[in-house]
Design a protein around this motif. Structure first.
Motif, short mmCIF file in Angstrom:
data_model
loop_
_atom_site.label_atom_id
_atom_site.label_comp_id
_atom_site.label_asym_id
_atom_site.label_seq_id
_atom_site.Cartn_x
_atom_site.Cartn_y
_atom_site.Cartn_z
N HIS A 13 0.86 -1.19 0.00
CA HIS A 13 0.00 0.00 0.00
C HIS A 13 0.89 1.23 0.00
CE1 HIS A 13 -3.64 -2.24 0.57
NE2 HIS A 13 -3.08 -2.90 1.57
N THR A 14 0.62 2.14 -0.91
CA THR A 14 1.42 3.36 -1.07
C THR A 14 0.50 4.57 -0.96
OG1 THR A 14 2.83 2.16 -2.60
CG2 THR A 14 3.01 4.54 -2.62
N PRO A 15 0.87 5.59 -0.15
CA PRO A 15 0.04 6.79 -0.10
C PRO A 15 0.14 7.57 -1.42
CG PRO A 15 1.98 7.03 1.30
CD PRO A 15 2.00 5.64 0.75
N SER A 69 -4.78 5.64 -0.49
CA SER A 69 -3.75 4.64 -0.70
C SER A 69 -4.03 3.84 -1.96
CB SER A 69 -3.63 3.70 0.50
OG SER A 69 -4.78 2.90 0.62
N SER A 70 -2.97 3.37 -2.54
CA SER A 70 -3.05 2.60 -3.77
C SER A 70 -2.09 1.43 -3.65
CB SER A 70 -2.66 3.49 -4.96
OG SER A 70 -2.62 2.74 -6.14
N ASN A 71 -2.39 0.34 -4.33
CA ASN A 71 -1.47 -0.79 -4.33
C ASN A 71 -0.42 -0.58 -5.41
OD1 ASN A 71 -2.59 -2.25 -2.25
ND2 ASN A 71 -3.99 -3.35 -3.58
N ALA A 72 0.83 -0.74 -5.04
CA ALA A 72 1.94 -0.64 -5.99
C ALA A 72 2.62 -2.00 -6.04
CB ALA A 72 2.92 0.42 -5.54
N LYS A 86 2.79 -6.71 3.45
CA LYS A 86 2.69 -6.75 1.99
C LYS A 86 1.53 -7.66 1.59
CE LYS A 86 6.77 -4.63 1.40
NZ LYS A 86 7.08 -4.14 2.71
N ALA A 87 0.93 -7.36 0.46
CA ALA A 87 -0.13 -8.21 -0.09
C ALA A 87 0.51 -9.14 -1.12
CB ALA A 87 -1.20 -7.36 -0.75
#
Length: 107
Positions: free
Chosen positions: A15-17, A27-30, A75-76
């Motif tokens: 997850h990234t702000p 937040s978005s997944n990177a 982490k996902a």
């Protein structure tokens, strides 16, 4: 390392702000990396040893991780398109840059 056994596609994300354009954040997944791994089902004795319940689908995931980013339970992870939670991360002494993950399927 037995590359021929690494047939499962693993995508690790975090997850990234991200700015929402209105002065706030969301937040978005990177994606951190896409790698190949060997996925081994775990027996009931190992599942219980890691504090999980027998009903959970749990696996050992062996992969090559030469990146500077650490893998942790925040982490996902998806394996072949299915979501899992990381329960434990262990370096492998018999494999350069090798990592063993204990993962449980997300219900």
């Amino acid at each position: 390392m037995r590359v021929g056994k690494m047939r499962n596609k693993v995508v690790l994300t975090t997850h990234t702000p991200v700015s929402d354009g209105a002065g706030g954040w969301t937040s978005s997944n990177a994606t951190l990396a896409t790698v190949w791994a060997d996925m081994l089902p775990m027996g009931a004795d190992k599942i219980l040893r890691y504090g999980m319940t027998i009903e959970q689908q749990a696996f050992e995931l062996i992969l090559h991780w030469p990146f500077s980013t650490d893998i942790d339970s925040k982490k996902a992870i998806t394996v072949d398109g299915v979501g899992y939670r990381i329960k434990s991360v262990m370096p492998l002494s018999n494999m350069k840059d090798g990592v063993k993950l204990i993962i449980a399927r997300v219900e």
